[in-house]
Design an enzyme around this catalytic site. Structure first.
Site, PDB file in Angstrom:
ATOM      1  N   LYS A  33       5.392  18.460   0.794  1.00  0.00           N
ATOM      2  CA  LYS A  33       5.790  17.562  -0.292  1.00  0.00           C
ATOM      3  C   LYS A  33       5.510  18.237  -1.628  1.00  0.00           C
ATOM      4  CE  LYS A  33       3.452  13.858  -1.813  1.00  0.00           C
ATOM      5  NZ  LYS A  33       3.541  13.852  -3.278  1.00  0.00           N
ATOM      6  N   ASP A  60       9.131  14.754  -4.179  1.00  0.00           N
ATOM      7  CA  ASP A  60       8.591  13.422  -4.507  1.00  0.00           C
ATOM      8  C   ASP A  60       8.500  13.243  -6.020  1.00  0.00           C
ATOM      9  OD1 ASP A  60       7.108  11.023  -4.364  1.00  0.00           O
ATOM     10  OD2 ASP A  60       5.206  12.085  -4.128  1.00  0.00           O
ATOM     11  N   LYS A  62       9.925  10.544  -7.643  1.00  0.00           N
ATOM     12  CA  LYS A  62       9.834   9.094  -7.927  1.00  0.00           C
ATOM     13  C   LYS A  62      10.670   8.671  -9.138  1.00  0.00           C
ATOM     14  CE  LYS A  62       5.084   8.528  -6.188  1.00  0.00           C
ATOM     15  NZ  LYS A  62       4.671   9.864  -5.774  1.00  0.00           N
ATOM     16  N   ASP A  65      14.713   4.670 -13.502  1.00  0.00           N
ATOM     17  CA  ASP A  65      15.416   4.531 -14.782  1.00  0.00           C
ATOM     18  C   ASP A  65      16.646   3.648 -14.508  1.00  0.00           C
ATOM     19  OD1 ASP A  65      16.497   5.044 -17.408  1.00  0.00           O
ATOM     20  OD2 ASP A  65      15.437   6.954 -17.430  1.00  0.00           O
ATOM     21  N   THR A 124       0.075   3.485  -2.939  1.00  0.00           N
ATOM     22  CA  THR A 124      -1.050   3.273  -2.005  1.00  0.00           C
ATOM     23  C   THR A 124      -2.403   3.258  -2.720  1.00  0.00           C
ATOM     24  OG1 THR A 124      -0.860   5.643  -1.571  1.00  0.00           O
ATOM     25  CG2 THR A 124       0.027   4.165   0.084  1.00  0.00           C
ATOM     26  N   ARG A 212      -5.279  15.819  -0.011  1.00  0.00           N
ATOM     27  CA  ARG A 212      -6.661  16.312  -0.126  1.00  0.00           C
ATOM     28  C   ARG A 212      -7.403  16.492   1.196  1.00  0.00           C
ATOM     29  NH1 ARG A 212      -7.349  12.320  -5.102  1.00  0.00           N
ATOM     30  NH2 ARG A 212      -5.751  11.346  -3.786  1.00  0.00           N
TER      31      ARG A 212
HETATM   32  O1  C5P Z   1      -4.458  13.739  -1.546  1.00  0.00           O
HETATM   33  P1  C5P Z   1      -3.751  12.558  -0.929  1.00  0.00           P
HETATM   34  O2  C5P Z   1      -3.673  12.623   0.588  1.00  0.00           O
HETATM   35  O3  C5P Z   1      -4.274  11.243  -1.426  1.00  0.00           O
HETATM   36  O4  C5P Z   1      -2.255  12.724  -1.460  1.00  0.00           O
HETATM   37  C1  C5P Z   1      -1.266  11.755  -1.289  1.00  0.00           C
HETATM   38  C2  C5P Z   1       0.024  12.248  -1.868  1.00  0.00           C
HETATM   39  O5  C5P Z   1       1.007  11.254  -1.661  1.00  0.00           O
HETATM   40  C3  C5P Z   1      -0.018  12.522  -3.374  1.00  0.00           C
HETATM   41  O6  C5P Z   1       0.807  13.653  -3.612  1.00  0.00           O
HETATM   42  C4  C5P Z   1       0.602  11.295  -3.999  1.00  0.00           C
HETATM   43  O7  C5P Z   1       1.316  11.576  -5.164  1.00  0.00           O
HETATM   44  C5  C5P Z   1       1.564  10.830  -2.910  1.00  0.00           C
HETATM   45  N1  C5P Z   1       1.864   9.400  -2.891  1.00  0.00           N
HETATM   46  C6  C5P Z   1       0.905   8.426  -2.735  1.00  0.00           C
HETATM   47  N2  C5P Z   1       1.256   7.097  -2.719  1.00  0.00           N
HETATM   48  C7  C5P Z   1       2.527   6.734  -2.845  1.00  0.00           C
HETATM   49  C8  C5P Z   1       3.509   7.717  -2.994  1.00  0.00           C
HETATM   50  C9  C5P Z   1       3.149   9.055  -2.998  1.00  0.00           C
HETATM   51  O8  C5P Z   1      -0.282   8.747  -2.586  1.00  0.00           O
HETATM   52  N3  C5P Z   1       2.874   5.478  -2.770  1.00  0.00           N
END
Ligand code: C5P
Length: 233
Positions: A33, A60, A62, A65, A124, A212
């Site tokens: 991603k 991603d 997002k 607009d 999330t 992470r």
């Molecule tokens: O590090 P972590 O596992 O929390 O990363 C989650 C990834 O998913 C990040 O790149 C974040 O931008 C993306 N994301 C998210 N929640 C969403 C959409 C995308 O955490 N609803």
């Protein structure tokens, strides 16, 4: 064959870090991603590079607009070769429908495989305390998922905690991409509506986005392989 259901989030600023992680993960991970942090720093070259490594790309960015602007933006992104693009469902039914139709038309005209288009529901990181809507988060997520499906999108991004409800409402072919994945015992960071990899899959997730817990692990390849082993059926 690598399990495509694991999407690793490349939340870096530098190409060097991207190359190091992708090389380290090797054949274990096929889907990556690219989010705003990386795209805004290094540009479209990262999608090209991942494609030369035979990887799949979820871009991603997002988009959110008015309908014409989002549709135009997606058509520009379509040419980069990503496999999945996304918009915010909060942009509304007309925005999503216009975007899906335009992407279908323009990719057919250009003779390229149409990237899948999915909608962000509710981030999330948001929990019930900071949620600003009148209904429960899960009810709003399902409303957004149905709206996205009616507008012709192929799926949504949602919390693994809402995956079962979305699956029930939108059927077996609708894609559910779930960030907020945390293997047992790992740091939650800024996420809120989380679950383990196995629980997310059990509840109907099609893909897991993990950042992470892999990127910041002492041994990223081992962390990825543990997640893959956990979701193997
Ligand atoms: O590090 P972590 O596992 O929390 O990363 C989650 C990834 O998913 C990040 O790149 C974040 O931008 C993306 N994301 C998210 N929640 C969403 C959409 C995308 O955490 N609803």
């Amino acid at each position: 064959m690598a399990d495509e259901r694991l999407i690793v989030a490349l939340d870096f600023h530098k190409m060097e870090d991207v190359k190091n992680l992708v090389n380290e993960l090797g054949d274990s991970v096929i889907f990556y991603k690219v989010g705003m942090e990386l795209f805004y720093s290094v540009g479209a070259g990262v999608v090209d590079w991942l494609k030369t490594q035979n990887k799949k790309v979820f871009l991603d960015l997002k988009l959110h607009d008015i309908p014409n602007t989002v549709a135009g933006g997606l058509c520009s992104l379509m040419n980069l070769g990503a496999d999945i693009l996304n918009v915010h469902a909060a942009g509304g039914f007309t925005m999503m429908k216009t975007a899906a139709e335009k992407l279908r038309e323009e990719s057919a005209k250009a003779g390229i495989v149409k990237p899948k288009l999915i909608a962000i529901t509710i981030l999330t990181s948001i929990n019930e305390n900071e949620w600003y809507g009148a209904e429960k988060i899960s009810e709003q997520v399902v409303k957004f998922a149905r709206l996205a499906q009616d507008a012709g999108l192929e799926g949504v991004v949602a919390s693994p905690q809402e995956a079962a409800l979305i699956r029930q409402n939108c059927g077996k072919d609708f894609l559910i991409i779930t960030p907020g994945i945390r293997p047992a015992g790992s740091d939650i960071n800024d996420q809120s509506r989380i679950s383990t990899p196995a629980a997310a899959i059990k509840n109907g997730a099609s893909y897991l986005v993990v950042g992470r817990p892999i990127r910041a692990a002492e041994n990223p390849k081992l962390a990825a392989e543990n997640i893959l082993a956990e979701i193997k059926c």
